[in-house]
Design a protein around this motif. Structure first.
Motif: not given
Length: 358
Positions: A226, A230, A233-234, A265-266
């Motif tokens: 995760k 994440d 994602y950023e 998750w993001n």
């Protein structure tokens, strides 16, 4: 000048209707692997074939080569296709940079490293998601793809641990019985993972009485993946592209089989690989697994695009049924594995099914 109230109402309704239509558009994708030796003309023909067959997007594996991806994006877009940059994330076979660092690789419970002892198949060369250097290497590759102009997303694959349990139909191929977690397939017990876990939980997983029921140890690994997602994602959003991922069929199953809990998750969109034939299931399982994932994502913005395994279908009637089952159970699209497996008849069926949904 003031507009009449009726005109304002009609205008607002029109805007709402357009937004709603865009939001609910059901899309069709295909995973493909690129070859730098092929010509632009060859790819233009392939992409036109997909577009004519109802395909909206291609998820392209370029072996993390931004230059090759940058070459293919305008060709695909000219044919009306969106492009996603497909990357093998934690599993990095033949990664020339990673291979210079044997300590970056995951270690099994029986003490063997993926660097030179690969579980199941030779291309299983898994990097540790906890070790700073290996995770930064993967995230650097993500950023390199995210910078390519014109892509829709960076599309993570193998964003998990090696299979602790294989899909049931594959077990005979490896002459395996997996009624319990076997140490040679249980990862990662490298120094970085063990040290960090000990610091957080004050116990050593190597000396655990039964790691299979040690929830802290399991969650530690779920959270390690995760954390990579994440961060990715950023990175993707910093470059104004989405983050998507190919994942196991639904979260509880992914958790059990490969230490992957994708509903936590993001991430913008997931493409669960609902390959029913891998699990000796009937075609209706495509609907069941899609529904499970949709339910687990309730309240989140993450969208689901059901992955369909073309060689596992018995007929084009089943292909049509699989698409409809995905849509009826809440998917926002489907994606097919893979481009090489799609016949002209398949594409004709996809185009006809797509037309029937309008």
């Amino acid at each position: 000048m003031k507009l009449p109230k009726l005109l304002l109402f009609i205008l607002a309704l029109s805007i709402f209707s357009c937004a709603k239509k865009e939001e609910t558009t059901f899309k069709f994708g295909v995973w493909i692997t690129a070859d730098a030796k092929r010509t632009d003309e060859d790819y233009a023909k392939e992409f036109k074939k997909y577009k004519d067959g109802g395909i909206d997007e291609v998820l392209i594996n370029t072996n993390t080569d931004p230059k090759l991806l940058g070459r293919l994006v305008p060709i695909a877009k000219e044919k009306g296709l969106k492009v996603h940059a497909w990357i093998m994330a934690m599993n990095r076979p033949n990664d020339s940079v990673a291979l210079q660092h044997p300590d970056w690789y995951q270690v099994s419970k029986d003490g063997k490293s993926c660097f030179d002892n690969r579980p199941y198949v030779d291309y299983y060369q898994w990097l540790c998601p906890t070790k700073k250097e290996s995770r930064e290497h993967v995230l650097g590759l993500v950023e390199g793809l995210a910078k390519v102009e014109g892509i829709e997303s960076v599309h993570l694959d193998y964003i998990r641990f090696p299979d602790i349990f294989l899909p049931i139909s594959l077990l005979p191929k490896y002459n395996l019985v997996q009624d319990e977690e076997l140490p040679q397939f249980d990862f990662c017990y490298c120094d970085a993972c063990v040290s960090k876990f000990e610091k957080e939980h004050h116990k050593n997983p190597k000396t655990s009485h039964n790691t299979a029921i040690d929830m802290e140890w399991k969650n530690f690994r779920l959270n390690a993946i995760k954390a990579v997602v994440d961060d990715a994602y950023e990175i993707a959003h910093k470059h104004h592209v989405k983050l998507t991922a190919a994942v196991f069929p639904y979260p509880e199953m992914a958790d059990h089989m490969v230490r992957q809990r994708w509903d936590k998750w993001n991430i913008d969109e997931v493409y669960p690989m609902i390959y029913h034939s891998f699990y000796n299931e009937e075609i209706d399982w495509v609907g069941y697994a899609t529904k499970q994932g949709v339910a687990d994502l309730e309240g989140k913005k993450t969208k689901i695009n059901t992955g369909i395994y073309i060689p596992g279908l018995k007929s084009d009637a089943e292909l049509n049924e699989a698409i409809l089952l995905a849509k009826e159970n809440g998917a926002t699209g489907v994606s097919f594995f893979d481009g090489n497996a799609l016949s002209d008849a398949n594409l004709k069926t996809i185009a006809a099914t797509k037309a029937s949904l309008k």
